[in-house]
Design an enzyme around this catalytic site. Structure first.
Site, mmCIF file in Angstrom:
data_model
loop_
_atom_site.group_PDB
_atom_site.id
_atom_site.type_symbol
_atom_site.label_atom_id
_atom_site.label_comp_id
_atom_site.label_asym_id
_atom_site.label_seq_id
_atom_site.Cartn_x
_atom_site.Cartn_y
_atom_site.Cartn_z
ATOM 1 N N ARG A 30 0.856 -1.183 0.000
ATOM 2 C CA ARG A 30 0.000 0.000 0.000
ATOM 3 C C ARG A 30 0.891 1.232 0.000
ATOM 4 O O ARG A 30 1.868 1.288 0.750
ATOM 5 C CB ARG A 30 -0.933 0.038 1.212
ATOM 6 C CG ARG A 30 -2.016 1.111 1.101
ATOM 7 C CD ARG A 30 -2.927 1.140 2.302
ATOM 8 N NE ARG A 30 -3.709 -0.075 2.460
ATOM 9 C CZ ARG A 30 -4.661 -0.244 3.392
ATOM 10 N NH1 ARG A 30 -4.931 0.750 4.230
ATOM 11 N NH2 ARG A 30 -5.317 -1.372 3.481
ATOM 12 N N SER B 182 -8.366 0.754 0.657
ATOM 13 C CA SER B 182 -9.346 0.845 1.736
ATOM 14 C C SER B 182 -9.741 2.298 1.988
ATOM 15 O O SER B 182 -10.313 2.949 1.135
ATOM 16 C CB SER B 182 -8.796 0.180 2.994
ATOM 17 O OG SER B 182 -9.786 0.065 3.974
ATOM 18 N N HIS B 183 -9.417 2.848 3.172
ATOM 19 C CA HIS B 183 -9.839 4.193 3.562
ATOM 20 C C HIS B 183 -8.701 5.200 3.490
ATOM 21 O O HIS B 183 -8.813 6.292 4.057
ATOM 22 C CB HIS B 183 -10.405 4.160 4.985
ATOM 23 C CG HIS B 183 -9.461 3.553 5.970
ATOM 24 N ND1 HIS B 183 -9.376 2.195 6.152
ATOM 25 C CD2 HIS B 183 -8.554 4.110 6.805
ATOM 26 C CE1 HIS B 183 -8.458 1.945 7.069
ATOM 27 N NE2 HIS B 183 -7.943 3.087 7.475
ATOM 28 N N ASP C 128 -14.009 0.655 0.544
ATOM 29 C CA ASP C 128 -14.023 -0.702 -0.010
ATOM 30 C C ASP C 128 -14.963 -1.613 0.765
ATOM 31 O O ASP C 128 -15.023 -2.811 0.527
ATOM 32 C CB ASP C 128 -12.617 -1.297 -0.061
ATOM 33 C CG ASP C 128 -12.043 -1.589 1.308
ATOM 34 O OD1 ASP C 128 -12.309 -0.799 2.237
ATOM 35 O OD2 ASP C 128 -11.322 -2.592 1.463
ATOM 36 N N ASP D 53 -15.226 -2.848 3.833
ATOM 37 C CA ASP D 53 -14.919 -3.921 4.784
ATOM 38 C C ASP D 53 -15.025 -3.427 6.227
ATOM 39 O O ASP D 53 -14.959 -4.219 7.161
ATOM 40 C CB ASP D 53 -13.545 -4.553 4.515
ATOM 41 C CG ASP D 53 -12.384 -3.580 4.669
ATOM 42 O OD1 ASP D 53 -12.622 -2.363 4.799
ATOM 43 O OD2 ASP D 53 -11.228 -4.039 4.632
ATOM 44 N N GLU E 248 -12.018 -6.039 15.534
ATOM 45 C CA GLU E 248 -10.915 -5.181 15.940
ATOM 46 C C GLU E 248 -11.467 -3.778 16.157
ATOM 47 O O GLU E 248 -12.451 -3.387 15.518
ATOM 48 C CB GLU E 248 -9.792 -5.166 14.899
ATOM 49 C CG GLU E 248 -10.168 -4.582 13.559
ATOM 50 C CD GLU E 248 -9.004 -4.555 12.573
ATOM 51 O OE1 GLU E 248 -7.904 -4.990 12.955
ATOM 52 O OE2 GLU E 248 -9.208 -4.105 11.441
ATOM 53 N N GLU E 249 -10.823 -3.030 17.034
ATOM 54 C CA GLU E 249 -11.358 -1.716 17.401
ATOM 55 C C GLU E 249 -11.439 -0.748 16.220
ATOM 56 O O GLU E 249 -12.202 0.210 16.249
ATOM 57 C CB GLU E 249 -10.515 -1.101 18.510
ATOM 58 C CG GLU E 249 -9.025 -0.991 18.221
ATOM 59 C CD GLU E 249 -8.661 0.067 17.224
ATOM 60 O OE1 GLU E 249 -9.278 1.150 17.248
ATOM 61 O OE2 GLU E 249 -7.785 -0.188 16.395
ATOM 62 N N LYS F 164 -13.096 -8.974 7.949
ATOM 63 C CA LYS F 164 -14.082 -7.950 8.275
ATOM 64 C C LYS F 164 -14.973 -7.671 7.070
ATOM 65 O O LYS F 164 -14.530 -7.735 5.926
ATOM 66 C CB LYS F 164 -13.394 -6.688 8.766
ATOM 67 C CG LYS F 164 -12.313 -6.130 7.862
ATOM 68 C CD LYS F 164 -11.578 -5.000 8.551
ATOM 69 C CE LYS F 164 -10.439 -4.457 7.697
ATOM 70 N NZ LYS F 164 -9.296 -5.394 7.634
#
Length: 597
Positions: free
Chosen positions: A56, A153-154, A308, A310, A407-408, A421
């Site tokens: 990434r 992702s984010h 994305d 998740d 997960e947090e 996730k």
């Protein structure tokens, strides 16, 4: 690369990069002609490293960035490693998907081409998909050898990534990360730049609709026993964060009789992310548009998935005008409690129920498990959903049922088919839970308060400090390990905000103060900096768990702080004091000019 001259790195890039239109080749050429050695150093070394998170980084030319050449090299190395290690890999094939970011579709096709070049079967999803569909496809019906999802992702818009799933449909862990990395370095010469065979090869199969249909059938299995559509349904507003989730989450919720009101400004995929520079539902302000729309509609809840899809977040709007934005740990606790209650009511033995979370996640589920008699596994799990998914599979082999893990960082795993996730699955479960509680005259928030009364008050304060200089990060952690200047390597802070530090676990150096005489931790060591402190204030009956670690994908020092006690006011007042001292004294944020949201 550290011993290679900058000129040699430039020459190697110009010689090797044959990407279409030579755009990335031209980037490096122009920087060299301008003698911009500072930027060239950033672009060309160190080489972007393949790890358990895959790849990434920023989309630019250079060995240290994400681009066509890096994707081809990564795919060639991954392919050779899978062919060597996984039985019948060639016929079992690879599942490939992509999101909507710049270059995502092209990189999915380049990945497919690299595998086709080695006569390996490819299942290439056509169009945009959410990340959970790739591991679902690897496992469900296809029995593929591995999977790749092109997504960041984010992360901000300039980033992209390359996420790898193993044959067990879980993100890779050691030793495969090292094996793949070595294989990449052994297969750096591109064998093909063409994607023509993606459209012409009989080995490149389109199973997109087949797998989507199977996925939605699996989502329907998440129907809660107590759930039925309400005659006076709640009003839900949903934001997709300019990502891919809108059509998927809408269809999933509709199958449960739940209708949603999308935030139109964020509904469609947009790689520019125009309304949220950091498209992460956890970021401050990211849910503002959704909350504003919910208020206009007199809505009850906001649902959110990251780009994305998740991850999942949610808010509750109160009749008096207030808004509760649930933390990742609060949502994890809510989900865990309802999973436990549903399992208990089924009559199954609680000794066979297991819930999994990472070590930085809330200890409230641990308190719940001790009181109710089910198993909770977290102490041996460092951050990363790959560890949660693999632990769940191991527990199933030992005879446990693992219907939930979290997960947090707002990641939630439901059911038995996807050990990763899934923001769509979380949206469906949350909406059902909200409707069930509504029928009982309760809300999600009031249910959480009930849980606090039953198991104790737990509150988290998780955030980060921004730091782009690795040397400063190293200096901060070195000081924490010799804080009092007396015993280098194991002389950590002894107090914070009036609490006594009663234990320290350093997963970088391999030190656990609670485990004499070896002082070796039970957790696996972390590749980055990671230290966990436990503190208590006996006179007030309050405790904290504070974990500080570096991020594997962003220039951040993250901290995870949880306070607990019987007095909610004391816990709430304690956490800001801990954060303040953490920044001022431990991090020396002012001196190092660290950013803090």
């Amino acid at each position: 690369m550290s011993t290679t001259s900058l000129e040699e790195l430039v020459d190697a890039w110009l010689r090797t990069d044959q990407a279409s239109l030579f755009l990335t080749r031209s980037e490096i050429q122009k920087l060299w002609e301008k003698s911009d050695t500072k930027e060239l150093e950033r672009r060309l070394r160190p080489r972007i490293e393949f790890g358990t998170a895959g790849l990434r980084g920023k989309m630019e030319a250079g060995w240290a960035r994400m681009n066509d050449l890096i994707i081809i090299q990564a795919s060639q190395g991954l392919c050779q490693y899978v062919l060597k290690v996984v039985k019948d890999a060639k016929s079992r094939g690879i599942v490939i998907g992509h999101d909507h970011r710049y270059n995502s579709e092209k990189w999915a096709q380049l990945t497919a081409a690299a595998f086709l070049e080695n006569e390996m079967k490819v299942y290439l999803f056509r169009g945009l998909v959410h990340t959970p569909l790739v591991p679902f496809g690897v496992k469900k019906k296809l029995n593929a050898a591995c999977g790749v999802m092109i997504t960041a992702s984010h992360n901000p818009k300039d980033d992209n990534g390359y996420k790898v799933y193993w044959e067990n449909a879980v993100q890779i862990i050691a030793p495969h990360d090292k094996g793949i990395s070595s294989s990449i370095n052994a297969n750096l010469t591109p064998r093909t730049w063409s994607i023509d065979q993606v459209n012409s090869s009989a080995d490149c199969l389109d199973v997109t609709e087949q797998i989507k249909t199977a996925y939605f059938l699996e989502i329907e299995k998440l129907k809660l026993p107590q759930y039925s559509p309400s005659a006076e349904p709640l009003i839900f507003v949903n934001t997709s964060m300019h990502g891919v989730s809108h059509p998927i989450v809408t269809e999933a919720l509709n199958s449960f009789g739940v209708s949603v009101n999308p935030v139109k400004e964020q509904m469609l995929p947009d790689p520019e992310f125009p309304t949220v520079p950091f498209p992460n539902p956890e970021e401050k302000g990211a849910l503002d548009l959704a909350i504003a729309q919910a208020k206009k509609l007199n809505g009850n809840y906001v649902l959110a998935q990251d780009p994305d899809s998740d991850r999942f977040s949610a808010c509750e709007l109160h009749p008096a005008g207030g808004v509760t934005t649930f933390t990742g740990d609060q949502l994890g606790t809510l989900f865990a409690a309802h999973v436990f209650e549903t399992y208990r009511d089924s009559g199954k033995p609680l000794s066979k129920l297991a819930i999994v979370a990472s070590t930085v996640s809330s200890k409230m589920v641990e308190a719940m498990a001790k009181q109710e008699g089910f198993k909770f596994f977290c102490e041996r799990l460092i951050t990363g959903f790959k560890y949660i998914g693999n632990t769940a599979l191991d527990l199933v082999q030992k005879g446990y049922e693992v219907p939930f893990g979290y997960e947090e960082a707002i990641g939630y795993m439901f059911g038995s088919e996807i050990r990763d996730k899934d923001g769509v699955a979380a949206s469906v479960v949350f909406a059902q839970l909200a409707e069930i509680l509504h029928g009982q005259g309760k809300t999600i928030r009031s249910y959480l308060e009930d849980l606090y009364q039953r198991y104790g008050y737990f509150k988290t304060s998780n955030s980060y400090f921004m730091c782009n200089d690795p040397q400063i990060i190293d200096a901060i952690f070195a000081r924490l390990r010799n804080y009092n200047g007396k015993s280098p390597g194991a002389d950590y802070p002894r107090k914070i905000a009036g609490l006594e530090i009663i234990s320290v676990v350093d997963l970088t150096t391999g030190y656990d103060s609670t485990n004499p005489p070896t002082y070796q931790p039970s957790l696996p060591l972390s590749s980055g900096h990671m230290i966990q402190f436990r503190g208590e204030q006996k006179s007030e009956g309050t405790k904290i768990v504070l974990t500080i670690r570096t991020s594997g994908t962003e220039p951040k020092i993250k901290y995870y702080l949880e306070g607990s006690g019987k007095d909610s006011r004391m816990v709430s007042e304690l956490l800001p004091r801990v954060v303040s001292e953490l920044g001022t004294d431990w991090m020396q944020a002012s001196m190092y000019k660290l950013g803090h949201p």
